[in-house]
Design an enzyme around this catalytic site. Structure first.
Site, PDB file in Angstrom:
ATOM      1  N   SER A 286      64.244  31.399  47.714  1.00 13.18           N
ATOM      2  CA  SER A 286      64.044  30.033  48.115  1.00 13.18           C
ATOM      3  C   SER A 286      62.903  30.035  49.306  1.00 13.18           C
ATOM      4  O   SER A 286      62.503  28.760  49.845  1.00 13.18           O
ATOM      5  CB  SER A 286      65.537  29.666  48.775  1.00 13.18           C
ATOM      6  OG  SER A 286      65.887  30.447  49.912  1.00 13.18           O
TER       7      SER A 286
ATOM      8  N   GLU B 142      -1.735  33.955  24.785  1.00 14.49           N
ATOM      9  CA  GLU B 142      -0.559  33.796  25.418  1.00 14.49           C
ATOM     10  C   GLU B 142       0.587  33.302  24.810  1.00 14.49           C
ATOM     11  O   GLU B 142       0.480  32.571  23.746  1.00 14.49           O
ATOM     12  CB  GLU B 142      -0.677  32.941  26.634  1.00 14.49           C
ATOM     13  CG  GLU B 142      -1.570  33.494  27.791  1.00 14.49           C
ATOM     14  CD  GLU B 142      -1.644  32.258  29.095  1.00 14.49           C
ATOM     15  OE1 GLU B 142      -1.463  31.090  28.839  1.00 14.49           O
ATOM     16  OE2 GLU B 142      -1.855  32.968  30.047  1.00 14.49           O
TER      17      GLU B 142
ATOM     18  N   GLY C 223      69.099  30.913  53.567  1.00 13.00           N
ATOM     19  CA  GLY C 223      68.304  30.643  52.300  1.00 13.00           C
ATOM     20  C   GLY C 223      68.868  31.371  51.057  1.00 13.00           C
ATOM     21  O   GLY C 223      69.324  32.408  51.249  1.00 13.00           O
ATOM     22  N   LEU C 224      68.937  30.740  50.086  1.00 15.32           N
ATOM     23  CA  LEU C 224      69.391  31.419  48.787  1.00 15.32           C
ATOM     24  C   LEU C 224      68.200  32.362  48.308  1.00 15.32           C
ATOM     25  O   LEU C 224      67.326  32.279  48.552  1.00 15.32           O
ATOM     26  CB  LEU C 224      70.071  30.282  47.675  1.00 15.32           C
ATOM     27  CG  LEU C 224      70.760  29.327  47.831  1.00 15.32           C
ATOM     28  CD1 LEU C 224      71.082  28.236  46.728  1.00 15.32           C
ATOM     29  CD2 LEU C 224      72.358  30.192  47.825  1.00 15.32           C
TER      30      LEU C 224
ATOM     31  N   CYS D 230      27.715  42.239  35.706  1.00 13.62           N
ATOM     32  CA  CYS D 230      28.256  43.624  34.708  1.00 13.62           C
ATOM     33  C   CYS D 230      28.416  44.455  36.127  1.00 13.62           C
ATOM     34  O   CYS D 230      28.174  44.075  37.404  1.00 13.62           O
ATOM     35  CB  CYS D 230      27.298  44.318  33.916  1.00 13.62           C
ATOM     36  SG  CYS D 230      25.548  44.679  34.678  1.00 13.62           S
TER      37      CYS D 230
ATOM     38  N   LYS E 184      -3.804  36.272  33.399  1.00 20.81           N
ATOM     39  CA  LYS E 184      -4.464  35.526  34.724  1.00 20.81           C
ATOM     40  C   LYS E 184      -5.634  36.282  35.029  1.00 20.81           C
ATOM     41  O   LYS E 184      -5.856  37.622  34.933  1.00 20.81           O
ATOM     42  CB  LYS E 184      -3.369  36.066  35.935  1.00 20.81           C
ATOM     43  CG  LYS E 184      -2.143  34.899  35.720  1.00 20.81           C
ATOM     44  CD  LYS E 184      -2.323  33.540  36.155  1.00 20.81           C
ATOM     45  CE  LYS E 184      -0.950  32.712  36.205  1.00 20.81           C
ATOM     46  NZ  LYS E 184      -1.518  31.311  36.118  1.00 20.81           N
TER      47      LYS E 184
END
Length: 960
Positions: A652, A231, A648-649, A309, A238
């Protein structure tokens, strides 16, 4: 990705790493979740406690109790923490310990001998409680190496080590996954490398492998022959030790096949005695070879595999039946399986790990989900020019080809606000724009902790509440009397702040963060209410979960509840109730200012965090933080004033605010999607918001043509400066819809920016003097420095010489403008170009950008009018094809992986990292500055403005 296996608390499969799942599945636990407590609480029934008592138990009963506790503990560790409740089966005594086997099992689960790092134990009444802190991968004092990102009873990952099969512990499994993922990347970088060319394990003996291969190729063996090789790393023997051959061989598959596949491949020979190497085989009358091969195939097909992958290849193996002869007679068979090295990862079964879902179900993780969570990239990485990534851990720049793809979501323009390497498994990346306040700064601005005394905040909220509700101030003062230092945060509804539905009977909620106390949520009701405690409990539960899983708080935390009643019949009459199941240990109390500030910084992320638009582009959820200015507007009392104008600018965050306001309206007024209407001028922005599924979305033209708005109660108007009255009075129609129910009028919020007005017609907006109440967003958060400075110059020109349809006073907010500093970007302006030169410039620049790692979805090419789109489209396609790069779409595909090619007007309200602006004579000179401002504000990092001729002298950006 396969869906996770889900099952209820009441009947669950349980498991633990020290024995096979097949044994675990024989035990059914009864995990009942207590919904009356502001935490995750699992009731696992009766348990025998104490070492002496547990030693007297039957093994199966002791094992079942141990497994039930481990399952509950694992699920809580992975889901933000909570409490395990059990009734002591041995009522005659109070044991001084839970039992050595339970302690050891919990230590193995957390891979640490320090149980108190994650668990606290307490007896109360007839019950025993285990308080479970959220899992954290931060290193423990006894071990400097970080833990895995998720807690598991078993990884179910096996590998070969010499002649043995090793079941990897979670930390080893994490290292294995990282190594395997890197090796896959290296393999893919070598052109033409196939799975068969993946190197085998380093320690594999080539000579033994050749002998094993020859044996596998043979057709017959002799009984009692001794094989010429032992082995090894790649060989396992086995022998048949049971009469049920088929069941025995199937049991070998989950152990040995994944181990070989994960370790360079190998051979499993069944029918060989491992010590003597004798060929014994299996008697022919005890096995059906065809049935056995079918059983092996079935067992292999059930092995979970996870790919890094794109091959989606299946596990490759071959089986062989070798005849075994005794003399000249056929005695039986030897079975052999040859396993090829696998490109990615093979599991024996799904990893044994659980999480809690929606407070009602507990589910086991699939292999794919488990790997995703194990491999989730720790935060705080930075990207440099899309080529390199900086790791704060190693203090080094890493080539992007070696980095995890998830790291690519971290733009160089953002800074991490949450260290995911020590946060809970459910935490997500949180980033703020570079140059904006960090969570520490935001906490000091919004929720500063006084050095002494108790501070009430926000001042405007508690003053308004105290003035409206007589007796409330006395009631709160009475409750706060015991506390010497901390902060009490008022809200008209903490439920709404946490994206839950408001309960109208609630006067207010107040969150106490105080010294020597656990966080406590107070709910004040007008009168006795049977559902009041349930509301407070659910709100506190949601807050606790978000503090851990969203805010990244790593300490031990609970949120206690207290319901107070302010009766209108008697100012002094107050009652109170608590939904707490058990008193938490003192370790859950806040002991110093540092702990209070850490918890409040997590609270900042909970309250100011919103799903970044980057999430849609990157395919993974990223959170950004609101600015203080945005948060204060969001905290507006929607019941007091139903009609708001927000100026709002450029850049922003008006569209972000529009979405957050709609979410708040939905929760405050119990609205459905079809009760809220979002109106804008251009179709692409309408599609973008409509896809969020929080409202009905239409363009202004559709709004004027359509008559049926019977379900609409609230209206949000965005980019209103570009609206026109050509189809009728849109403003009057919006007012009529939102005010048709006089008793309960709806909300009308209008967001606009006169600096970005792109036409000279009448807008349909009311006079500036009638635009009240009005809020202003003056902090520009989108654009890099050079682009922001260019915008500033453009707005100065607009203010100096505004188009006739813009009220001059509306431009007075410019001096208040602020820009995020130190965000590097590119601004290039080219003049006097021919169309051919413009097309070549765009194509050449894109080629260079793609070589740096940018993609199609980073880029937009914007022209002056929709008529000019076709003028440039075919020339650009031709030029791009020469360079092998061509993918175009209009602004509606802003989230797709295509280059956007459209007009500036149709891209209003949208954004991309890189913008090319092409301008010709067709642009109207009186509003050219406005169009350029709109164009510039769309670009986050790089802006290229290309003029066809010199008919207009564009403003140059200020330097410094």
């Amino acid at each position: 990705m396969k869906p996770e296996a889900c099952f209820s608390f009441r009947r669950s499969n349980v498991g633990e790493s020290s024995f096979p799942r097949t044994n675990m599945e024989k035990h059914n636990s009864s995990l009942v979740e207590d919904l009356s407590h502001p935490d995750l609480v699992f009731n696992i029934g009766k348990v025998t406690l104490g070492e002496r008592n547990r030693n007297k138990m039957q093994k199966t009963q002791r094992e079942q109790e141990r497994v039930n506790i481990l399952q509950a503990a694992c699920a809580l560790l992975n889901s933000g923490g909570g409490v395990i409740q059990m009734e002591m089966a041995n009522e005659d005594e109070q044991p001084v310990e839970i039992g050595l086997d339970l302690e050891e099992a919990l230590r193995e689960l957390i891979q640490s001998s320090d149980l108190q790092a994650f668990f606290e134990f307490k007896y109360q009444g007839k019950c025993f409680y285990i308080f479970v802190k959220s899992w954290s991968s931060a290193p423990s004092p006894e071990d400097s190496s970080p833990k895995p990102r998720i807690c598991s009873l078993s990884s179910s990952l096996r590998r070969r080590s010499g002649t043995s099969v090793i079941l990897m512990k979670s930390r080893e499994a994490f290292d294995f996954l990282v190594t395997r993922k890197k090796s896959v990347k290296c393999s893919l970088s070598h052109e033409g490398l196939s799975q068969s060319k993946i190197p085998r394990a380093v320690h594999q003996n080539v000579f033994e492998s050749d002998l094993a291969f020859k044996l596998f190729q043979s057709d017959r063996l002799k009984y009692d022959d001794i094989l010429p090789f032992p082995e090894s790393q790649s060989v396992e023997f086995k022998q048949f030790s049971t009469k049920n051959i088929q069941k025995y061989v199937k049991s070998l598959i989950p152990e040995y096949i994944p181990a070989f596949a994960n370790s360079g491949g190998g051979y499993l020979f069944v029918g060989v005695e491992d010590q003597s190497r004798k060929v014994l085989g299996c008697a022919k009358d005890q096995v059906d070879c065809a049935s056995l091969e079918t059983a092996i195939a079935d067992a292999v097909s059930k092995l979970p595999i996870v790919h890094f992958c794109s091959s989606e290849a299946q596990l490759s193996y071959r089986t062989k039946v070798i005849d075994v002869f005794h003399g000249e007679d056929l005695y039986g068979y030897c079975f052999a399986i040859k396993v090829e090295p696998f490109c990615c990862v093979v599991f024996s079964e799904a990893p044994i790990s659980w999480m809690v879902n929606d407070r009602k179900t507990i589910y086991s993780l699939t292999a794919e989900k488990w790997v995703d969570m194990m491999m989730y990239s720790p935060g705080s990485w930075m990207v440099n020019d899309r080529k390199n990534i900086y790791s704060p851990t190693t203090k080094k720049w890493v080539d992007m080809t070696d980095a995890d793809p998830d790291l690519l979501c971290l733009s160089k323009d953002f800074e991490s606000q949450l260290n995911l390497s020590s946060a809970s498994p459910l935490s997500r990346p949180v980033y703020s724009k570079k140059g904006l306040e960090h969570k520490e700064d935001l906490q000091r601005i919004l929720f500063s902790v006084p050095r002494e005394n108790l501070r009430y905040t926000p001042e405007s909220v508690w003053k308004e509440l105290f003035s409206q509700h007589e007796g409330l101030k006395a009631l709160i003062s009475q409750q706060m009397h015991p506390f010497s230092q901390g902060i009490l945060i008022f809200s008209r509804s903490w439920a709404v702040d946490l994206d839950l539905r408001e309960k109208q009977e609630v006067i207010c909620d107040a969150l106490l963060i105080a010294l020597n106390s656990p966080p406590t949520l107070y709910t004040v009701l007008r009168d006795q209410d049977a559902e009041g405690q349930a509301y407070c409990t659910q709100t506190a539960f949601t807050l606790k979960q978000k503090l851990v899983n969203m805010g990244g708080y790593t300490g031990k935390v609970c949120v206690m509840t207290k319901v107070l009643y302010l009766s209108p019949r008697s100012k002094s009459e107050t009652t109170e109730g608590s939904g707490c199941l058990v008193d938490y240990p003192s370790s859950y109390y806040l002991r110093d200012t540092q702990q209070m500030e850490a918890l409040l910084q997590a609270l900042v992320i909970v309250l100011l965090g919103f799903r970044s638009f980057l999430s849609d582009q990157l395919g993974c959820e990223i959170l950004n933080l609101l600015t203080v200015q945005q948060y204060e507007i969001l905290s507006t009392n929607l019941r007091k004033n139903r009609h708001w104008f927000v100026h709002g600018l450029p850049g922003s965050g008006k569209t972000v605010m529009a979405m957050k306001i709609m979410e708040k309206i939905r929760n405050m007024f119990h609205c459905e999607k079809n009760n809220i209407l979002y109106i804008c001028e251009n179709q692409p922005l309408k599609n973008f918001i409509g896809n969020k599924q929080i409202c009905e979305a239409v363009t202004r033209k559709t709004f004027m043509k359509k008559e049926d708005f019977k379900d609409i109660q609230h209206i949000i108007v965005d980019e209103a400066q570009n609206f026109r009255k050509e189809d009728g009075d849109w403003y009057g129609k919006a007012i009529a819809i939102t005010q048709r129910e006089k008793e309960h009028p709806g909300n009308l919020w209008i967001f606009l920016d006169y600096f970005q007005t792109s036409h000279l017609d009448v807008s349909g907006l009311p006079p500036l003097s009638s635009q009240y109440p009005r809020e202003e967003l003056t902090r520009v958060v989108r654009n890099a420095d050079q682009i922001a400075l260019y915008l500033k110059k453009l707005m100065k020109n607009i203010k100096k010489n505004p188009p006739r349809n813009i009220p001059r006073r509306s431009l007075e907010m410019l001096p208040e403008a602020e820009w995020v500093r130190d965000v590097q970007g590119i601004l290039k302006i080219q003049k006097n170009l021919t169309q051919t030169q413009i097309v070549n410039f765009v194509a050449d620049t894109c080629k260079g950008l793609f070589e740096k790692g940018y993609t199609f979805k980073d880029i937009a090419v914007l022209v002056s009018t929709t008529e000019e789109v076709n003028d440039y489209k075919y020339d650009l396609l031709r030029a791009m094809r020469k360079k092998r790069m061509v993918q175009f779409c209009d602004a509606s595909g802003v989230l797709s992986d295509h280059i956007v090619l459209d007009s500036v007007r149709r891209f209003s309200g949208l954004e991309r990292n890189i913008v090319f602006g092409i301008h010709s004579k067709t642009a109207e000179p009186p509003i050219l500055n406005n169009i350029l401002a709109c164009l510039a504000s769309r670009a986050k990092q790089q802006l290229y403005i290309l003029f066809c001729d010199n008919f207009y002298k564009e403003p140059q950006p200020e330097m410094g």
